[in-house]
Design a protein around this motif. Sequence first.
Motif, PDB file in Angstrom:
ATOM      1  N   GLU A   1       0.941  -1.193  -0.055  1.00  0.00           N
ATOM      2  CA  GLU A   1      -0.006   0.052  -0.025  1.00  0.00           C
ATOM      3  C   GLU A   1       0.952   1.265  -0.081  1.00  0.00           C
ATOM      4  N   LEU A   2       1.108   1.875  -1.291  1.00  0.00           N
ATOM      5  CA  LEU A   2       2.068   2.762  -1.424  1.00  0.00           C
ATOM      6  C   LEU A   2       1.523   4.219  -0.914  1.00  0.00           C
TER       7      LEU A   2
ATOM      8  N   LEU B   1      -2.401  11.721 -10.787  1.00  0.00           N
ATOM      9  CA  LEU B   1      -1.347  10.931 -10.376  1.00  0.00           C
ATOM     10  C   LEU B   1      -1.067  10.401 -12.059  1.00  0.00           C
ATOM     11  N   TRP B   2       0.391  10.306 -12.010  1.00  0.00           N
ATOM     12  CA  TRP B   2       1.079   9.677 -13.358  1.00  0.00           C
ATOM     13  C   TRP B   2       2.128   8.537 -12.413  1.00  0.00           C
ATOM     14  N   GLY B   3       2.027   7.433 -12.963  1.00  0.00           N
ATOM     15  CA  GLY B   3       2.959   6.379 -12.660  1.00  0.00           C
ATOM     16  C   GLY B   3       3.861   5.827 -13.473  1.00  0.00           C
TER      17      GLY B   3
ATOM     18  N   VAL C   1       8.499   1.825  -8.544  1.00  0.00           N
ATOM     19  CA  VAL C   1       7.499   2.579  -8.577  1.00  0.00           C
ATOM     20  C   VAL C   1       7.609   3.817  -8.375  1.00  0.00           C
ATOM     21  N   THR C   2       7.223   4.838  -9.527  1.00  0.00           N
ATOM     22  CA  THR C   2       7.467   6.134  -9.512  1.00  0.00           C
ATOM     23  C   THR C   2       5.929   6.535  -9.655  1.00  0.00           C
TER      24      THR C   2
ATOM     25  N   THR D   1       6.740  14.067  -6.556  1.00  0.00           N
ATOM     26  CA  THR D   1       7.233  12.795  -6.803  1.00  0.00           C
ATOM     27  C   THR D   1       7.729  11.854  -5.846  1.00  0.00           C
ATOM     28  N   ARG D   2       7.229  10.814  -6.045  1.00  0.00           N
ATOM     29  CA  ARG D   2       7.327   9.989  -5.051  1.00  0.00           C
ATOM     30  C   ARG D   2       7.968   8.521  -5.669  1.00  0.00           C
ATOM     31  N   THR D   3       9.133   7.897  -5.108  1.00  0.00           N
ATOM     32  CA  THR D   3       9.637   6.750  -5.711  1.00  0.00           C
ATOM     33  C   THR D   3       9.974   5.579  -4.526  1.00  0.00           C
TER      34      THR D   3
END
Length: 106
Positions: free
Chosen positions: A53-54, A65-67, A78-79, A93-95
């Motif tokens: 669960e990110l 969101l763009w992934g 996963v970005t 941006t989360r990675t």
Amino acid sequence: MDSGRFLLGIEGYDNSDSTVPRPVVLPDGTIVVLDAGLLRAVDHRLQDTVLAELLPVPPLEAWRLWGELSLAGDRLTVTLRERSPEVPISYVTRTWTLSLDLAEGA
């Protein structure tokens, strides 16, 4: 009705939405998909398992969101890029990088 979501019981946005990243296929044929902040593995029987669960994503906010998913060896990256809902527009941006057990029979 989106038959893919119906079969898999997936709660997120439609896979035809442009913000949905291309899935990753593992060596055993398992498909890894990003589903509205959840990372899911779907096996050949279409049984899904939540791997992580990110990020909590309300259904009506998925448009922000763009992934991207990428697999390099046993590392799945996963970005997620999240657009702010208000003006002025900003992005976060989360990675995440996850280690997968890709051993035979694991």
